[in-house]
Design a protein around this motif. Structure first.
Motif, PDB file in Angstrom:
ATOM      1  N   PRO A  98       0.669  -1.081   0.073  1.00  3.77           N
ATOM      2  CA  PRO A  98       0.039   0.093   0.019  1.00  3.77           C
ATOM      3  C   PRO A  98       0.851   1.213  -0.265  1.00  3.77           C
ATOM      4  N   VAL A  99       1.895   1.369   0.666  1.00  6.77           N
ATOM      5  CA  VAL A  99       2.730   2.384   0.855  1.00  6.77           C
ATOM      6  C   VAL A  99       3.412   2.847  -0.689  1.00  6.77           C
ATOM      7  N   LYS A 100       3.804   1.636  -1.241  1.00  7.07           N
ATOM      8  CA  LYS A 100       4.387   1.894  -2.616  1.00  7.07           C
ATOM      9  C   LYS A 100       3.252   2.444  -3.660  1.00  7.07           C
ATOM     10  N   LEU A 101       2.036   1.591  -3.325  1.00  5.10           N
ATOM     11  CA  LEU A 101       1.135   2.128  -4.335  1.00  5.10           C
ATOM     12  C   LEU A 101       0.494   3.420  -4.130  1.00  5.10           C
ATOM     13  N   PHE A 102       0.575   3.864  -2.863  1.00  8.21           N
ATOM     14  CA  PHE A 102       0.211   5.328  -2.588  1.00  8.21           C
ATOM     15  C   PHE A 102       1.141   6.340  -3.215  1.00  8.21           C
ATOM     16  N   THR A 103       2.479   6.013  -2.952  1.00  6.24           N
ATOM     17  CA  THR A 103       3.505   6.891  -3.335  1.00  6.24           C
ATOM     18  C   THR A 103       3.521   6.997  -4.772  1.00  6.24           C
ATOM     19  N   ALA A 104       3.499   5.805  -5.569  1.00  7.40           N
ATOM     20  CA  ALA A 104       3.355   5.928  -6.889  1.00  7.40           C
ATOM     21  C   ALA A 104       2.134   6.594  -7.605  1.00  7.40           C
TER      22      ALA A 104
END
Length: 141
Positions: A3-9
């Motif tokens: 989720p953190v990587k998805l939100f950052t992207a």
């Protein structure tokens, strides 16, 4: 994807898209005005490009000294500095397409996301070109 990587992207993509809109890079008429050196040249995008080169220069310097991204992924930076015929041909094709349409991939995705027909057509042509490359790449030296 976590989720953190998805939100950052998502956040970085959104910021990039907003930057393209604010800078005028998603307006094909403005881009074509910038590329028209022999006509009514619009130099305003030169400032956008200079800013992007400046940011990119320092970002690549910092990234080159790291083994991992800020989110922990392995850094994957280009290592080759060789100028090959394939690189030159790809650059020429990119430039010709940009000059004809006034759109490059980032702004094309912004326009397609806004459901603007010109952007949808561009992204369709871009995907067709990518498919053609996949088919022809094994046949090229």
């Amino acid at each position: 994807m976590k989720p953190v990587k998805l939100f950052t992207a998502f956040a970085i993509g959104l910021l990039f898209g907003i930057g393209l809109i604010v800078s005028g890079m998603s307006n094909p008429a403005k881009v074509l005005g910038f590329l028209d050196l022999a006509g009514a040249w619009d130099p305003s995008l030169a400032l956008v490009m200079a800013g992007a080169i400046g940011v990119g220069f320092f970002a690549f310097r910092v990234a080159g000294g790291r083994s991992q991204s800020l989110l922990g992924d392995k850094m994957q930076l280009p290592t080759s500095r060789e100028i090959t015929p394939r690189l030159v041909l790809g650059s020429v094709l990119f430039g010709v397409g940009w000059g004809l349409a006034g759109i490059c991939p980032g702004p094309g995705l912004v326009l397609a996301g806004a459901l603007i027909p010109q952007g949808l057509l561009f992204v369709g042509a871009m995907l067709a070109g990518m498919l053609l490359y996949r088919v022809l790449d094994p046949l090229l030296p």
